[in-house]
Design a protein around this motif. Structure first.
Motif, short mmCIF file in Angstrom:
data_model
loop_
_atom_site.label_atom_id
_atom_site.label_comp_id
_atom_site.label_asym_id
_atom_site.label_seq_id
_atom_site.Cartn_x
_atom_site.Cartn_y
_atom_site.Cartn_z
N ASP B 18 -44.98 25.53 -11.49
CA ASP B 18 -45.82 24.33 -11.68
C ASP B 18 -47.18 24.72 -12.25
O ASP B 18 -47.74 24.03 -13.10
N VAL B 19 -47.71 25.84 -11.76
CA VAL B 19 -49.01 26.30 -12.26
C VAL B 19 -48.90 26.65 -13.74
O VAL B 19 -49.76 26.29 -14.55
N ARG B 20 -47.81 27.29 -14.11
CA ARG B 20 -47.62 27.63 -15.53
C ARG B 20 -47.44 26.37 -16.38
O ARG B 20 -47.90 26.30 -17.52
N GLY B 166 -54.63 26.03 -9.68
CA GLY B 166 -54.02 27.35 -9.79
C GLY B 166 -54.24 28.01 -11.14
O GLY B 166 -54.27 29.25 -11.25
N THR B 167 -54.44 27.19 -12.18
CA THR B 167 -54.62 27.78 -13.51
C THR B 167 -55.89 28.63 -13.59
O THR B 167 -55.99 29.54 -14.41
N ALA B 168 -56.87 28.34 -12.73
CA ALA B 168 -58.08 29.18 -12.71
C ALA B 168 -57.73 30.59 -12.26
O ALA B 168 -58.29 31.58 -12.76
N ALA B 169 -56.76 30.70 -11.34
CA ALA B 169 -56.33 32.02 -10.87
C ALA B 169 -55.55 32.76 -11.96
O ALA B 169 -55.66 33.98 -12.09
N LEU B 170 -54.76 32.03 -12.75
CA LEU B 170 -54.08 32.66 -13.89
C LEU B 170 -55.10 33.30 -14.82
O LEU B 170 -54.93 34.43 -15.29
N THR B 198 -51.48 30.04 -4.04
CA THR B 198 -50.10 29.99 -4.54
C THR B 198 -49.94 30.92 -5.74
O THR B 198 -48.97 31.68 -5.84
N THR B 199 -50.90 30.87 -6.63
CA THR B 199 -50.83 31.67 -7.85
C THR B 199 -51.02 33.15 -7.56
O THR B 199 -50.28 34.01 -8.04
N ILE B 200 -52.04 33.45 -6.76
CA ILE B 200 -52.34 34.86 -6.45
C ILE B 200 -51.17 35.51 -5.71
O ILE B 200 -50.76 36.63 -6.04
N LYS B 201 -50.62 34.82 -4.72
CA LYS B 201 -49.54 35.43 -3.92
C LYS B 201 -48.27 35.61 -4.75
O LYS B 201 -47.47 36.50 -4.48
#
Lengths: 328, 328
Positions: B18-20, B166-170, B198-201
């Motif tokens: 979803d983040v992608r 989450g896109t900020a973590a990407l 969610t993104t980091i893990k």
């Protein structure tokens, strides 16, 4: 100050090759600072505006580009002698920082009564601060310089500082999607704009370069009118970073050749721009750093309407008490 | 608000896919915000600190990542119905902005007496502001929502907002030289940290994710203690952006699963961090945006010493009068 040992002689000039040399020397040691766009500021200035945030540069101003280049250019013998400058402003912290990177000492001569935060910044970067009688600044500096045999870094007139400043323009041209039609630059003694204009005219000759001085600190204007570098007495703009009382031959010659136009702004226009940049762009700039945007907002830059414009935010060093006063 | 038509059902979760998807949808429409390092702040926190400046994001906060994803995800039929939310803060401007990009109307329900600047921001981005009795916020919003058949975008509990955050973590993982050992995030209702964690893990399981709440606005703490999302009465932190009175099932479940630790900071610690970020980093952040740095400065984040740490600066929307008061 013609007798002072420094990095450039009056016969020299600065070319795009010097800027490229500076770029290679400081690569990885300075921030490649970001460009920002703002629909709001574009609408308010009637331009397509991009900001180059040298306020986010190491030590809070573009100056480190030149001081690191200076420090890295020293021979091993020169490195032992160290660097020296007179300043009450951003040049001091930047010189101490650059010298520290190259492992050479830096002596910063400041007028007694200089702002504590500026003194602390120099010392924080490992520079030695010498406080002297403000009425004998140059004589005191020359005496220390002779004693130490240290190398003078003229903040606005040395090849190092001018070529270093030019590297900011290399980054602009590398990063921007479309070549700008206009680049607008705050002007104190003219070192920054000399480097920017040299670079822009070499790589994008059709781009106009416009300089902005405070009405009460217009040494470059007056020098251009006189046809030679002059001194002015006690510049008093709120943009303290632009309160330079002198121009310098090397940068002056480049300005004559490469800068298309000079305009002036009032202190009120500077403060208005500074507030807008803070509020809309979320960037802290010092008053000097807001001068280019101030000129655009005030409609002082000729034929800017609808143009692709880059404005330099030259520095961000304003202490919190001062900032609070400006916001009041 | 289980009856309100919105983008996610209680059975859903948010995954890296979803983040992608969010990343692809918003690419080019949001700023890829810069990372900044600071030797001074690293020394003061005893860490190797990098800041992710979402304060420089469009509309002044990370929220647009989610609202643009929401608006771009609508079907043509849904686009006619429009988006709606309740907020007195950054979510309103962000939703109006995102809706504008997708050509769909946005209705922002605000309590009567909301800050004029926030109302003006929403209207400036083309959103419709409806001011209602603060004691009947939800009921009023539900009534308007039913009448318009518009689509509710829960600021902290919708898949769109969580995946968008989450896109900020990407971007952090794409940009940073070495994978961080610790990521520290301001927490209001928990939507930002749910997306970040969610993104980091998913991409760097050994990186710890720590959330920071104000002592007086700790709904996620209390929810974790209760084992379910709870409501709190009248959160009163100076970090108004974190004064969320409720948690949400979707983000809460992700926080339970992916966040390693939650800590709290005082208002004084937030103000101290905000001033330092302003003075040293030359960045304007709102109080909420300074919370992660505040926790690091106060030594509240366990086992941070010497670590490669990324702290999120979540937003920069603070009006000048308020900023002036905070600097005083």
């Amino acid at each position: 100050m013609g007798n002072i040992s420094e990095g450039s002689s009056p016969l020299e000039t600065v070319t795009i090759d010097d800027v490229r040399r500076a770029h290679a020397a400081i690569h990885g040691l300075v921030h490649h600072t970001p460009l920002f766009t703002s629909a709001t500021l574009s609408a308010m200035t009637g331009t397509r505006l991009t900001l180059k945030a040298e306020s986010l540069q190491k030590t809070g101003s573009f100056k480190v580009r030149g001081t690191i280049f200076a420090a890295k250019s020293l021979s091993p013998e020169e490195r032992k002698r160290g660097l020296i400058a007179i300043t009450a402003g951003n040049h001091g912290a930047a010189l101490a920082y650059g010298a520290g990177l190259a492992g050479t000492p830096a002596t910063i001569v400041m007028p007694a009564g200089a702002v504590q935060a500026k003194i602390a910044a120099v010392r924080g970067y490992g520079g030695e601060v010498v406080l002297v009688d403000p009425s004998h600044l140059i004589e005191s500096m020359e005496e220390i310089q002779r004693k130490q045999d240290s190398i003078y870094v003229n903040p606005i007139g040395s090849l190092w500082m001018i070529a270093g400043a030019g590297t900011a323009a290399l980054e602009i041209l590398d990063d921007i999607a479309e070549v700008p039609e206009l680049v607008v630059v705050p002007v104190g003694g003219g070192g920054l704009i000399a480097g920017i204009a040299t670079t822009i005219k070499a790589l994008s000759p059709s781009t106009r370069v416009v300089g902005v001085e405070p009405e009460t600190a217009d040494v470059v204007h007056q020098s251009l009118a006189a046809g030679k570098p002059v001194r002015i007495d006690y510049p008093t703009s709120i943009a303290d970073g632009l309160n330079t009382p002198f121009a310098a031959p090397l940068s002056f010659e480049l300005i004559q050749r490469c800068v298309d136009e000079m305009v002036t702004v009032s202190d009120a226009e500077v403060v208005c721009a500074m507030r807008l940049i803070l509020e809309r762009m979320k960037l802290v700039v010092e008053p000097a750093g807001a001068a280019a945007v101030a000129a655009l907002l005030a409609g002082k830059v000729p034929d800017a309407g609808g143009r692709r414009v880059v404005a330099l935010l030259s520095g961000g060093n304003v202490d919190l008490r001062r900032l609070q006063q400006i916001l009041a």
